[in-house]
Design a protein around this motif. Sequence first.
Motif, PDB file in Angstrom:
ATOM      1  N   ALA A 116       0.900  -1.175  -0.020  1.00 29.37           N
ATOM      2  CA  ALA A 116      -0.034  -0.073   0.266  1.00 29.37           C
ATOM      3  C   ALA A 116       1.122   1.264  -0.202  1.00 29.37           C
ATOM      4  O   ALA A 116       0.566   2.341  -0.618  1.00 29.37           O
ATOM      5  N   ILE A 117       1.962   1.208   0.719  1.00 33.02           N
ATOM      6  CA  ILE A 117       2.851   2.358   0.668  1.00 33.02           C
ATOM      7  C   ILE A 117       3.390   2.643  -0.736  1.00 33.02           C
ATOM      8  O   ILE A 117       3.643   3.694  -1.249  1.00 33.02           O
ATOM      9  N   ARG A 118       3.498   1.552  -1.215  1.00 36.01           N
ATOM     10  CA  ARG A 118       4.191   1.584  -2.889  1.00 36.01           C
ATOM     11  C   ARG A 118       3.394   2.150  -3.616  1.00 36.01           C
ATOM     12  O   ARG A 118       3.671   3.102  -4.651  1.00 36.01           O
ATOM     13  N   HIS A 119       2.002   1.708  -3.546  1.00 38.76           N
ATOM     14  CA  HIS A 119       1.134   1.790  -4.598  1.00 38.76           C
ATOM     15  C   HIS A 119      -0.199   2.832  -4.254  1.00 38.76           C
ATOM     16  O   HIS A 119      -1.064   3.120  -5.377  1.00 38.76           O
ATOM     17  N   GLY A 120      -0.269   3.210  -3.000  1.00 36.65           N
ATOM     18  CA  GLY A 120      -1.327   4.405  -2.662  1.00 36.65           C
ATOM     19  C   GLY A 120      -2.400   3.648  -2.014  1.00 36.65           C
ATOM     20  O   GLY A 120      -2.575   2.378  -1.896  1.00 36.65           O
ATOM     21  N   GLU A 121      -3.376   4.423  -1.326  1.00 37.31           N
ATOM     22  CA  GLU A 121      -4.621   3.923  -0.608  1.00 37.31           C
ATOM     23  C   GLU A 121      -5.744   3.137  -1.491  1.00 37.31           C
ATOM     24  O   GLU A 121      -6.411   2.461  -0.872  1.00 37.31           O
ATOM     25  N   THR A 122      -5.498   3.425  -2.875  1.00 39.92           N
ATOM     26  CA  THR A 122      -6.491   2.559  -3.674  1.00 39.92           C
ATOM     27  C   THR A 122      -6.004   1.334  -4.170  1.00 39.92           C
ATOM     28  O   THR A 122      -6.632   0.734  -4.935  1.00 39.92           O
ATOM     29  N   ALA A 123      -4.678   1.068  -3.713  1.00 39.22           N
ATOM     30  CA  ALA A 123      -4.206  -0.190  -4.489  1.00 39.22           C
ATOM     31  C   ALA A 123      -4.948  -1.586  -3.928  1.00 39.22           C
ATOM     32  O   ALA A 123      -5.636  -1.764  -2.983  1.00 39.22           O
ATOM     33  N   GLU A 124      -4.841  -2.405  -4.856  1.00 37.77           N
ATOM     34  CA  GLU A 124      -5.427  -3.561  -4.742  1.00 37.77           C
ATOM     35  C   GLU A 124      -4.787  -4.643  -3.883  1.00 37.77           C
ATOM     36  O   GLU A 124      -3.477  -4.395  -3.493  1.00 37.77           O
ATOM     37  N   ILE A 125      -5.262  -5.201  -2.898  1.00 36.33           N
ATOM     38  CA  ILE A 125      -4.773  -5.937  -1.873  1.00 36.33           C
ATOM     39  C   ILE A 125      -4.000  -7.012  -2.367  1.00 36.33           C
ATOM     40  O   ILE A 125      -4.521  -7.842  -3.431  1.00 36.33           O
TER      41      ILE A 125
ATOM     42  N   ALA B 241      -7.664  -3.520   6.181  1.00 38.21           N
ATOM     43  CA  ALA B 241      -7.231  -3.093   7.513  1.00 38.21           C
ATOM     44  C   ALA B 241      -5.764  -2.694   7.250  1.00 38.21           C
ATOM     45  O   ALA B 241      -5.331  -1.516   7.752  1.00 38.21           O
ATOM     46  N   ALA B 242      -4.931  -3.473   7.106  1.00 40.71           N
ATOM     47  CA  ALA B 242      -3.614  -3.211   6.790  1.00 40.71           C
ATOM     48  C   ALA B 242      -3.304  -2.026   5.763  1.00 40.71           C
ATOM     49  O   ALA B 242      -2.347  -1.252   5.828  1.00 40.71           O
ATOM     50  N   ARG B 243      -4.077  -2.286   4.758  1.00 42.64           N
ATOM     51  CA  ARG B 243      -3.532  -1.051   3.702  1.00 42.64           C
ATOM     52  C   ARG B 243      -4.251   0.324   4.107  1.00 42.64           C
ATOM     53  O   ARG B 243      -3.371   1.317   4.050  1.00 42.64           O
TER      54      ARG B 243
END
Length: 678
Positions: free
Chosen positions: A53-62, A109-111
Amino acid sequence: MKITEPKESDIVSIQHEGAGGSQPATPAQPKINLDPDQARQLLEFARATVAHAIRHGETAEIPASGLPREIADAPAFGVFVTLTRSGALRACRGYWGKVGRLEEVVGSAARDSATLDPRFPGIVLEEVPLLELDVSLLHRPRVLDRSAADWPKQIVVGRDGLVLNHPKGRGLLLPQVASERGWDVPTFLKHLSMKAGLPEEAWRDPETKLLAFSARVYRDPPRYQECDVASLGKEAMEHLGEIARAILVGCAPPSLALRPELTETAPVRRGILLNLSTGGREAYFGINESLAQMTAQAAQRVLARARKHQRHPGELASIITLFRPLALRAGEDPSRHRGLAQSAILAQGGESYALSIPAPDRGRNVVEHTLKAAGKSLEEWRAKPNETSVTAFSVFGYRPAARTERRPVRAPARAGQFYPADEATMLQRIDHFLSQGEPDNEASCRAVMLPHAGWSFCGSIIGKTLARTRVPKTAIVLSPKHTPLGSRWSISAADAWEFPGRRVPVATDLRDRLVARCAAIDIEDEAHRLEHGIEVLVPFLAKKQPELRILPLVVGQASFEETATLAEALVEVLGEVDDQPLLVISSDMNHFATEEENRRLDHLAIDAMVTGDARTLHDTVRGHSISMCGVLPAVTVLQVLERRAGEKSAPELVDYTNSGQVAGDNARVVGYAGVVIA
């Protein structure tokens, strides 16, 4: 991997879903019991999701979890993921009442924890190995019967977590919070109400709905445990001072039995700042270098520059260590940076840099202040973030004891800035502010709380509060520590404090008694040299009491338990004197929110303060991230009063205002409150 009950940091910044007033939807049997291998896999998935999520942002696929199907597809009711770094909360997000597959709920939750907690600077990828990660699995949700009178009978402390739903707010506390703090059920419910941002008796409101639940937590420790430099002690810092002093006079560093923490390298950026008697300073930053190595490098730079210009390098005045780096991102909301007031900020572009250290006159926006010193604007940083890096550091300042000289008189540091430098004008202003109070209601008080900003902002609050107070011949003034200089807990080594036209003696007898009972307190001057928290109040106290003596004590960072040891020492000292001193808490309220939000946070803290319960005040301020700078002096004094009287005190609010009401700027305000405790 460790399985534990949840801890306090798990209870903040929750996200509610499906937690209305009726029984929440829940799978027949949420999966909470994992064997060690299953728990390890779940924690590895959560940590990998944080990094993704840090690499790809808050909308990143899990990302794909790789979890066995019996775990990935297991039912879940609710999950929190909490990220802490060296004991400090970095993020906590979660879901209450979100029924779904365990893989999906944990991943979400982790994202969200990695990207969406707005209270702190954003987490960067380099931090992930430094984070402790908790996955909390909620289960057994149940709606309690409607009758509030029956709720205390249905709740078991230590077993039940609680969710309060009200039209004006919602709050959640995890099961172990009450048992860890020794609360009974009514106290638990009061704190739950305050957690929702409501009055403490809101749980009794007919519109309130209450749910209970249980929780299980799995913990993944950090891959690398950072050194807390502030905990190393005086001897370790003295050794760094000896290294620097030897090099500054052209000698080889002495052979010392250094603590391992001084010689160990760290895979994160840290720094050393040397302040010199000439007024100069030198900073050195490094990765995979020890504190001893960096101290030597900084001193060698000073010596080389002095030799080049054929001048004396000066003597070592103090050492400031910069540790626990936090890389800031240009694109994030500036509100995420408002908790950095006590951090050092480094702005660096190419070979040039600007470094700002916590100080009362540094300004409100510390990032913008530092960028300006580096020749950059906030807009330029945002437009070209790759050209300038901005990093926040925790700081610990220390003046080597071998160079500390006892000063018979402490000279004023803030006259002409926080209050008038001319005696006549100063006394005139004090009389003006005292006249705004109610002198006919003057009475003996055991303690007061006074703000410590510039008199133009808070002088009326100080005056109104002290107009109600009969000041005895001795005042013990407890102030927060606004600068990194000197010892963490410090009593001034001076025999007197000077103000325009007046010297106020220090109560040296009480100083010696208190230090004898509390080993954590040092008698030294550096912590007081630029500190304003006591200085701005003493002229008022001296005007009220011509024979005043003071005991000036600054209290730096501490746990609640540590303040209890200070309180016990004060209780013992007060038990030995006939004429009881006035205990003075020096504290402003919340800093730098909008006027409306600041007022809301301030009154949460004030409501907690007037309960007279130290733990309530401490937990309210910490739980709501209220930047009440004098909370530790306040909880210390409340504990002293309770232990002396055998019951909680009854603080009374005299008046409240904020800088917005004085200056007209409501965008970023500071709150001020005056409290008397009879």
